[in-house]
Design an enzyme around this catalytic site. Structure first.
Site, PDB file in Angstrom:
ATOM      1  N   ASP A  75       0.839  -1.202   0.000  1.00  0.00           N
ATOM      2  CA  ASP A  75       0.000   0.000   0.000  1.00  0.00           C
ATOM      3  C   ASP A  75       0.881   1.262   0.000  1.00  0.00           C
ATOM      4  O   ASP A  75       0.367   2.377  -0.106  1.00  0.00           O
ATOM      5  CB  ASP A  75      -0.990   0.005   1.174  1.00  0.00           C
ATOM      6  CG  ASP A  75      -0.310  -0.005   2.536  1.00  0.00           C
ATOM      7  OD1 ASP A  75       0.919  -0.215   2.599  1.00  0.00           O
ATOM      8  OD2 ASP A  75      -1.028   0.199   3.546  1.00  0.00           O
ATOM      9  N   SER A  76       2.215   1.074   0.050  1.00  0.00           N
ATOM     10  CA  SER A  76       3.134   2.196  -0.176  1.00  0.00           C
ATOM     11  C   SER A  76       2.898   2.806  -1.548  1.00  0.00           C
ATOM     12  O   SER A  76       3.320   3.938  -1.808  1.00  0.00           O
ATOM     13  CB  SER A  76       4.590   1.729  -0.047  1.00  0.00           C
ATOM     14  OG  SER A  76       4.826   0.600  -0.859  1.00  0.00           O
ATOM     15  N   ASP A 118      -1.155  -6.326  -0.060  1.00  0.00           N
ATOM     16  CA  ASP A 118      -1.230  -5.575   1.201  1.00  0.00           C
ATOM     17  C   ASP A 118      -2.684  -5.143   1.429  1.00  0.00           C
ATOM     18  O   ASP A 118      -3.258  -4.426   0.595  1.00  0.00           O
ATOM     19  CB  ASP A 118      -0.342  -4.320   1.065  1.00  0.00           C
ATOM     20  CG  ASP A 118       0.431  -3.982   2.322  1.00  0.00           C
ATOM     21  OD1 ASP A 118       0.273  -4.671   3.343  1.00  0.00           O
ATOM     22  OD2 ASP A 118       1.232  -3.017   2.254  1.00  0.00           O
ATOM     23  N   LYS A 147      -1.178  -9.426   3.399  1.00  0.00           N
ATOM     24  CA  LYS A 147      -0.440  -8.858   4.524  1.00  0.00           C
ATOM     25  C   LYS A 147      -1.343  -7.896   5.268  1.00  0.00           C
ATOM     26  O   LYS A 147      -2.128  -7.172   4.640  1.00  0.00           O
ATOM     27  CB  LYS A 147       0.821  -8.128   4.025  1.00  0.00           C
ATOM     28  CG  LYS A 147       1.674  -7.575   5.158  1.00  0.00           C
ATOM     29  CD  LYS A 147       3.057  -7.162   4.682  1.00  0.00           C
ATOM     30  CE  LYS A 147       3.123  -5.749   4.162  1.00  0.00           C
ATOM     31  NZ  LYS A 147       2.648  -4.728   5.114  1.00  0.00           N
ATOM     32  N   GLU A 149      -1.339  -5.203   8.935  1.00  0.00           N
ATOM     33  CA  GLU A 149      -0.522  -4.572   9.962  1.00  0.00           C
ATOM     34  C   GLU A 149      -1.177  -4.713  11.327  1.00  0.00           C
ATOM     35  O   GLU A 149      -2.397  -4.633  11.444  1.00  0.00           O
ATOM     36  CB  GLU A 149      -0.369  -3.069   9.669  1.00  0.00           C
ATOM     37  CG  GLU A 149       0.354  -2.752   8.372  1.00  0.00           C
ATOM     38  CD  GLU A 149       0.523  -1.248   8.154  1.00  0.00           C
ATOM     39  OE1 GLU A 149       0.151  -0.437   9.042  1.00  0.00           O
ATOM     40  OE2 GLU A 149       1.023  -0.872   7.079  1.00  0.00           O
ATOM     41  N   GLU A 216       9.362  -3.702  10.680  1.00  0.00           N
ATOM     42  CA  GLU A 216       9.746  -2.436  10.072  1.00  0.00           C
ATOM     43  C   GLU A 216      10.254  -1.461  11.122  1.00  0.00           C
ATOM     44  O   GLU A 216       9.585  -1.197  12.124  1.00  0.00           O
ATOM     45  CB  GLU A 216       8.535  -1.828   9.323  1.00  0.00           C
ATOM     46  CG  GLU A 216       8.844  -0.488   8.663  1.00  0.00           C
ATOM     47  CD  GLU A 216       7.824  -0.059   7.623  1.00  0.00           C
ATOM     48  OE1 GLU A 216       6.924  -0.864   7.293  1.00  0.00           O
ATOM     49  OE2 GLU A 216       7.928   1.075   7.130  1.00  0.00           O
TER      50      GLU A 216
HETATM   51  N1  LIG Z   1       8.974   5.192  -0.657  1.00  0.00           N
HETATM   52  C1  LIG Z   1       8.575   4.608   0.476  1.00  0.00           C
HETATM   53  N2  LIG Z   1       9.453   3.855   1.163  1.00  0.00           N
HETATM   54  C2  LIG Z   1       9.084   3.259   2.327  1.00  0.00           C
HETATM   55  O1  LIG Z   1       9.921   2.543   2.924  1.00  0.00           O
HETATM   56  C3  LIG Z   1       7.752   3.439   2.792  1.00  0.00           C
HETATM   57  C4  LIG Z   1       6.869   4.224   2.021  1.00  0.00           C
HETATM   58  N3  LIG Z   1       7.302   4.809   0.889  1.00  0.00           N
HETATM   59  N4  LIG Z   1       5.582   4.417   2.392  1.00  0.00           N
HETATM   60  C5  LIG Z   1       5.059   3.616   3.468  1.00  0.00           C
HETATM   61  C6  LIG Z   1       6.037   3.447   4.532  1.00  0.00           C
HETATM   62  C7  LIG Z   1       6.445   4.717   5.226  1.00  0.00           C
HETATM   63  N5  LIG Z   1       7.808   4.444   5.578  1.00  0.00           N
HETATM   64  C8  LIG Z   1       8.733   5.379   6.056  1.00  0.00           C
HETATM   65  C9  LIG Z   1       8.563   6.734   5.825  1.00  0.00           C
HETATM   66  C10 LIG Z   1       9.496   7.657   6.299  1.00  0.00           C
HETATM   67  C11 LIG Z   1      10.586   7.224   7.021  1.00  0.00           C
HETATM   68  C12 LIG Z   1      11.559   8.227   7.543  1.00  0.00           C
HETATM   69  O2  LIG Z   1      11.379   9.401   7.339  1.00  0.00           O
HETATM   70  N6  LIG Z   1      12.615   7.802   8.217  1.00  0.00           N
HETATM   71  C13 LIG Z   1      13.684   8.691   8.664  1.00  0.00           C
HETATM   72  C14 LIG Z   1      13.410   9.227  10.044  1.00  0.00           C
HETATM   73  C15 LIG Z   1      13.549   8.223  11.157  1.00  0.00           C
HETATM   74  C16 LIG Z   1      13.202   8.796  12.528  1.00  0.00           C
HETATM   75  O3  LIG Z   1      12.601   9.873  12.671  1.00  0.00           O
HETATM   76  O4  LIG Z   1      13.577   8.109  13.487  1.00  0.00           O
HETATM   77  C17 LIG Z   1      15.026   7.966   8.586  1.00  0.00           C
HETATM   78  O5  LIG Z   1      16.053   8.604   8.700  1.00  0.00           O
HETATM   79  O6  LIG Z   1      15.027   6.749   8.309  1.00  0.00           O
HETATM   80  C18 LIG Z   1      10.733   5.851   7.243  1.00  0.00           C
HETATM   81  C19 LIG Z   1       9.824   4.954   6.770  1.00  0.00           C
HETATM   82  C20 LIG Z   1       8.183   3.134   5.137  1.00  0.00           C
HETATM   83  N7  LIG Z   1       7.296   2.911   4.015  1.00  0.00           N
HETATM   84  C1  LIG Z   2       7.306  -1.327   3.232  1.00  0.00           C
HETATM   85  C2  LIG Z   2       6.485  -2.554   3.060  1.00  0.00           C
HETATM   86  C3  LIG Z   2       6.733  -3.564   4.121  1.00  0.00           C
HETATM   87  C4  LIG Z   2       5.021  -2.227   2.930  1.00  0.00           C
HETATM   88  O1  LIG Z   2       4.196  -2.551   3.747  1.00  0.00           O
HETATM   89  C5  LIG Z   2       4.604  -1.496   1.738  1.00  0.00           C
HETATM   90  O2  LIG Z   2       5.394  -1.315   0.806  1.00  0.00           O
HETATM   91  O3  LIG Z   2       3.430  -1.097   1.700  1.00  0.00           O
HETATM   92 MG   LIG Z   3       2.291  -1.598   3.454  1.00  0.00          MG
END
Ligand SMILES: Nc1nc(=O)c2c([nH]1)NC[C@@H]1CN(c3ccc(C(=O)N[C@@H](CCC(=O)O)C(=O)O)cc3)CN21
Ligand SMILES: CC(C)C(=O)C(=O)O
Ligand SMILES: [Mg+2]
EC number: 2.1.2.11
Length: 300
Positions: A75-76, A118, A147, A149, A216
Site C-alpha cells: 500500500d506504499s 497488502d 499482509k 498490519e 519495520e
Molecule cells: N517510498 C517509500 N518507502 C518506504 O519505505 C515506505 C513508504 N514509501 N511508504 C510507506 C512506509 C512509510 N515508511 C517510512 C517513511 C518515512 C521514514 C523516515 O522518514 N525515516 C527517517 C526518520 C527516522 C526517525 O525519525 O527516526 C530515517 O532517517 O530513516 C521511514 C519509513 C516506510 N514505508
Molecule cells: C514497506 C512494506 C513492508 C510495505 O508494507 C509497503 O510497501 O506497503
Molecule cells: Mg504496506
C-alpha cells in the site's frame, strides 16, 4: 547421465502441456515457483528470502527475472504512485487493480514470484469477516498471500484467514497505517516495555498461523532476537538490520527514486548497476550474502 534424461523428460512434457514452451533451464523464470513449503525450507536452511515491492506488470516481471522471490504489492503505492502523504487513503479497489497488474505481468513473463497483496487501512479492522471479504478480493486478483498490519488485535483475524486457506504475512514495528497514532515514521521497540510487547505479539502471530512477519524500523538486536524466537514464521526486515530471515525494500527507493528524503535503511542499488534488472540482481546478491543491510549504516 541416464537419471538426468529420465528425470527431465517427463517434467518437460508436463510443462509444455500446461504452460506452452518454456525458456531454457538457465533463465531465472525456470526457477521453481515459491510456495509455502519452499518458504519453510528456505527459512529452515537459513537461506535469506528476498522481497521487493512492485505495483505494475513490467516491474514485477523484471524483478522476478532478477531472482526476487517475493513481490509485495504494497500500500506504499499510495505514496509512491498516487502522491499521497501516507498510506491511510489507499482503497481496496486500488490494491485490487495493482495486484491484477502485477499478476498479469508475471503470467505473461512466466514469472514464478510469490505475490503478497497488502490489505489497506480500514479493510480488516471491523471484523474477521470483513478481513476475509477483503482478502478474497486480493486473492482473486492473483495474490498468493495477504499482509496486514498490527499486533494482538489482529491475531484472531490471522487465524480466521489461515484456517480458510489464505496465507498471511503479519507486520509489526513501524506500521505506516497507524502513523497518526504513532506520531511519525519512527523507530519502534526501543524501550524495554515496547520490545517485550513486540516479542509477545510476534509469538502470538506465529501461533495464529502467520507464515511471514514484516518487522519495520525496529532495532537490529530486537529483530534478530524475534527471528530466533520464531521457528515457523519467517521475519522480513525493513530498517530492522541484517538478522532477519529476509529483507524487503520499496522498489522506487532501491532504484534511487524518492519524492522526499530517503529513509536511513534504504540503499540505492542503481549505484554501479548497468540497468534496473542489474540493480535488482545486486539487491538479491546483497541480501543472500548478508552484505545488505549493513547494521552500521542502515539500522538502529
Ligand atoms: N517510498 C517509500 N518507502 C518506504 O519505505 C515506505 C513508504 N514509501 N511508504 C510507506 C512506509 C512509510 N515508511 C517510512 C517513511 C518515512 C521514514 C523516515 O522518514 N525515516 C527517517 C526518520 C527516522 C526517525 O525519525 O527516526 C530515517 O532517517 O530513516 C521511514 C519509513 C516506510 N514505508
Ligand atoms: C514497506 C512494506 C513492508 C510495505 O508494507 C509497503 O510497501 O506497503
Ligand atoms: Mg504496506
Amino acid at each position: 547421465m541416464t537419471s538426468v534424461t529420465m528425470s527431465q523428460a517427463p517434467s518437460e512434457s508436463l510443462s509444455a502441456t500446461a504452460y506452452g514452451t518454456l525458456p531454457p533451464a538457465s533463465t531465472p523464470s525456470a526457477r521453481k515457483p515459491l510456495s509455502l513449503p519452499r518458504l519453510r525450507e528456505m527459512h529452515a536452511h537459513g537461506e535469506k528470502i528476498t522481497m521487493l515491492t512492485a505495483y505494475d506488470a513490467t516491474f514485477a516481471a523484471v524483478a522476478d527475472a532478477a531472482g526476487v522471490e517475493c513481490i509485495l504489492v504494497g500500500d506504499s503505492l499510495g505514496m509512491v504512485c498516487q502522491g499521497l502523504s501516507s498510506t491511510v487513503g489507499v482503497t481496496l479497489e486500488t490494491m485490487r487493480y495493482h495486484t491484477e497488474c502485477v499478476t498479469r505481468g508475471l503470467r505473461r513473463s512466466q514469472g514464478v514470484a510469490w505475490v503478497i497483496g497488502d490489505l489497506p487501512f480500514g479493510t480488516y479492522h471491523e471484523s474477521k469477516e470483513q478481513a476475509l471479504r477483503s482478502a478474497v478480493v486480493l486473492m482473486q486478483a492473483g495474490a498468493h498471500m495477504v499482509k496486514l498490519e498490527g499486533g494482538g488485535w489482529t491475531t484472531e483475524t490471522v487465524r480466521f484467514l489461515v484456517e480458510r486457506g489464505i496465507p498471511v504475512c503479519a507486520h509489526l514495528g513501524l506500521t505506516p497505517q497507524t502513523v497518526h497514532a504513532l506520531g511519525g515514521y519512527r523507530v519502534q521497540g526501543k524501550t524495554d516495555e515496547s520490545a517485550a510487547l513486540l516479542r509477545r505479539e510476534a509469538s502470538a502471530l506465529q501461533d495464529a498461523g502467520a507464515s511471514m512477519l514484516v518487522l519495520e524500523m525496529v532495532p537490529a538486536a530486537l529483530a534478530a532476537e524475534v527471528t530466533q524466537q520464531l521457528t515457523h514464521c519467517a521475519t522480513i526486515g525493513i530498517g530492522a538490520g541484517s538478522g532477519t530471515a529476509g529483507q524487503v525494500l520499496v522498489l522506487h527507493d532501491m532504484l534511487g527514486m524518492n519524492l522526499g528524503k530517503m529513509a536511513r535503511f534504504v540503499h540505492n542499488f542503481m549505484d554501479g548497476a548497468p540497468s534496473v534488472r542489474g540493480a535488482m540482481e545486486a539487491y538479491v546478491r546483497a541480501v543472500k550474502n548478508v552484505s545488505f543491510p549493513d547494521n552500521s549504516i542502515h539500522a538502529w
